[in-house]
Design an enzyme around this catalytic site. Structure first.
Site, short mmCIF file in Angstrom:
data_model
loop_
_atom_site.label_atom_id
_atom_site.label_comp_id
_atom_site.label_asym_id
_atom_site.label_seq_id
_atom_site.Cartn_x
_atom_site.Cartn_y
_atom_site.Cartn_z
N HIS A 1 -6.40 5.67 -0.79
CA HIS A 1 -5.76 5.33 -2.06
C HIS A 1 -6.53 4.17 -2.74
O HIS A 1 -6.92 4.28 -3.91
CB HIS A 1 -4.31 4.91 -1.78
CG HIS A 1 -3.53 4.54 -3.00
ND1 HIS A 1 -2.65 5.41 -3.60
CD2 HIS A 1 -3.50 3.42 -3.75
CE1 HIS A 1 -2.11 4.82 -4.66
NE2 HIS A 1 -2.61 3.61 -4.77
N GLU A 2 -6.76 3.11 -2.00
CA GLU A 2 -7.44 1.96 -2.59
C GLU A 2 -8.89 2.30 -2.95
O GLU A 2 -9.43 1.78 -3.93
CB GLU A 2 -7.37 0.75 -1.66
CG GLU A 2 -5.95 0.24 -1.36
CD GLU A 2 -5.10 0.01 -2.60
OE1 GLU A 2 -5.66 -0.35 -3.65
OE2 GLU A 2 -3.87 0.21 -2.52
N HIS B 1 -8.91 3.57 -6.46
CA HIS B 1 -8.91 2.50 -7.46
C HIS B 1 -10.31 1.89 -7.55
O HIS B 1 -10.80 1.60 -8.64
CB HIS B 1 -7.92 1.40 -7.07
CG HIS B 1 -6.48 1.76 -7.30
ND1 HIS B 1 -6.00 2.14 -8.53
CD2 HIS B 1 -5.41 1.81 -6.46
CE1 HIS B 1 -4.69 2.38 -8.43
NE2 HIS B 1 -4.32 2.20 -7.18
N GLU C 1 -3.99 4.91 -11.41
CA GLU C 1 -3.24 5.51 -10.31
C GLU C 1 -3.59 6.98 -10.14
O GLU C 1 -3.54 7.52 -9.04
CB GLU C 1 -1.73 5.31 -10.56
CG GLU C 1 -0.84 5.54 -9.35
CD GLU C 1 -1.01 4.52 -8.22
OE1 GLU C 1 -1.73 3.51 -8.41
OE2 GLU C 1 -0.42 4.73 -7.15
#
Ligand code: ZN
Length: 499
Positions: free
Chosen positions: A264-265, A268, A294
């Site tokens: 997820h990170e 970003h 997101e």
């Protein structure tokens, strides 16, 4: 100062950016390295550097330069760096200059006090301890709204801080469609019986998890030259400058959720990493909005990281390292467990489908609060009633209910919708990538993620904040924000779990 108005503006914006990035680094250090004793001194240092950045930006000189540059903006191509820079900077400047620095300071202080009260309130599960701070924060948000021309809905002003130019009515429309489909879909899945994921409830050595996470990240595009991975209680990504992407994650000894949090990170991080480097030290050198951001974290976490192809590639490695826990679990069982849908109390642990209902509930309550239809004191009751209605879950206490997130205590009202909008946008972009690239699963099976990364880089990341979020989405996908692709994707993926 000498030079053309554009040159002078660029010098000024570079200073603002440097100060902002210095604050970013202070913040990163606070979360990752600083001993607890440094917190008071750090709060002062952060406040000072942030105030300098703000003062430097809303200075009259910036306003004058932007006026002088109107001609250049109008005579330049809309897509050019010059026109985009002036347009984007003007919008940010006009917004920031409306709010008195005293009010900004008061909001920041109230947020710090709110966060300080939130920790103990959550630990003791006593909403009453946080209520006065929330009431103050809400009152300050009303004062903030008053700084702007009368909006169609009060909530529009709050939303604009996180999702520039998006209107509440538009979010409501997207969410209504999600809610209408998801509530019955989740009910159907509940009736379909349980997916066995008991094998995930075991001990997984954090050091080994870290090694595996780095293997995944390297295959995605992480390199030691421009990235870091550190550990914190709450994972986040930040970037103190071009070519310096910092991910944090939290390897827990009793589950594998950190692998997904790390992907997820990465999403970003790779978005920020891919912004055109020539935009560095200007407002264009950033992801365009929280929802689009997101969409990329969700792409790498869910569309890649929970896909069949991905696990066909990586499951043998996971099994090899955790043979005692997973040796007798086949790939299909693991894949199903990684995609299990089950209504639960905690947003951050929620699966792909139920997650959105956690967000819709918060979005509705935020509107009720700011429009005065709901008093702060009645928030826990309203929360619990909606959890029951949307997810069929009974909330046992406020710690696992209304007190679970820090956002409201930190003064962030209007932030939550961007999470679910990100889910929606992720699949819109994904479908466009598939049209161009064809079968990605087959590439993921070979551990090959470069084609996808390059496509996203070329079509989205490189744009940075040149255009508005809506323009950006339309340029990449050819349409406005639309829930249908995402709902189609969920129905297809979750079909095996239906009754
Ligand atoms: Zn995120």
């Amino acid at each position: 100062m000498t030079g053309s108005p554009l040159e002078r503006l660029l010098v000024r914006l570079a200073e603002v950016s440097d100060l902002t990035k210095a604050a970013t680094l202070l913040f990163w250090d606070q979360r990752v390295k600083m001993p607890p004793g440094g917190s008071e001194a750090r709060a002062e240092a952060l406040a000072t550097v942030s105030r300098f950045a703000q003062e430097r930006f809303i200075d009259d000189e910036v306003g004058r330069l932007l006026e002088e540059l109107r001609g250049l903006e109008e005579s330049s191509d809309y897509d050019s760096f010059e026109a985009s820079l002036v347009r984007t900077t003007r919008r940010q400047y006009e917004k920031a200059a409306r709010v008195a620095p005293e009010l900004v300071g008061e909001m920041r202080r109230a947020a710090a006090l709110g966060l300080a009260a939130w920790g103990p309130a959550r630990e003791q599960s006593e909403f009453e301890q946080l209520r006065p701070q929330l009431e103050t924060l809400l009152e300050l948000r009303h004062q903030y709204v008053e700084c702007f021309p009368q909006p169609e809905e009060t909530y529009d002003v709050l939303l604009d801080d996180y999702e520039p130019l998006m209107k509440t009515a538009e979010v409501r429309e997207v969410f209504a469609e999600l809610k209408q489909e998801l509530v019955p879909l989740i009910e159907e899945i509940r009736a379909g019986g349980d997916v066995d994921d008991s094998f995930l409830d075991a001990e997984f050595d954090p050091e080994t998890q870290r090694r595996l996470a780095l293997e995944i990240l390297r295959a995605f595009g992480y390199s030691d030259d421009e990235w870091r991975l550190d550990e914190t209680a709450h994972p986040f990504m930040t970037t103190p400058g071009a070519g310096d992407i910092r991910l944090t994650t939290n390897f827990r000894p009793n589950d594998l959720t950190a692998l997904f949090a790390t992907m997820h990170e990465f999403g970003h991080g790779v978005y920020e990493w891919g912004v055109d480097r020539s935009f560095a030290r200007t407002p264009l050198h950033a992801g365009v909005s929280l929802a689009v951001h997101e969409s990329q974290s969700r792409t790498w976490e869910n569309l890649v990281g929970r896909s069949r192809g991905f696990w066909r590639w990586f499951y043998p490695r996971l099994q090899e390292e955790f043979s005692a826990q997973l040796g007798s679990v086949d790939e299909e069982s693991f894949y199903r467990a990684a995609n299990k849908v089950q209504p639960s109390l905690i947003r951050i642990d929620a699966d792909e489908a139920t997650y959105n209902l956690h967000i819709i509930l918060r979005f509705e309550l935020e509107q009720d609060l700011i429009e005065g239809r709901l008093g702060v004191a009645d928030l826990p009751g309203a929360w619990n009633a909606r959890m029951e209605e949307y997810l069929g879950v009974e909330v046992p206490d406020d710690a696992r209910g209304v007190l679970q997130d820090m956002h409201w205590a930190g003064g962030s009202l209007g932030y939550f919708p961007t999470y679910a909008l990100g889910n929606v946008i992720s699949v819109q972009i994904w479908e466009r990538a598939l049209e161009d690239l064809g079968d990605l699963d087959e590439r993921f099976e070979r551990g090959s993620f470069g084609d996808l990364r390059e496509w996203l880089h070329e079509h989205l990341y490189v744009l940075g904040a040149k255009f508005t979020p809506q323009e950006t989405i339309e340029r990449v996908t050819g349409s406005r924000i639309d829930a249908k692709p995402y709902l189609r994707y969920l129905r297809r993926k979750l079909a095996p779990q239906l009754a």
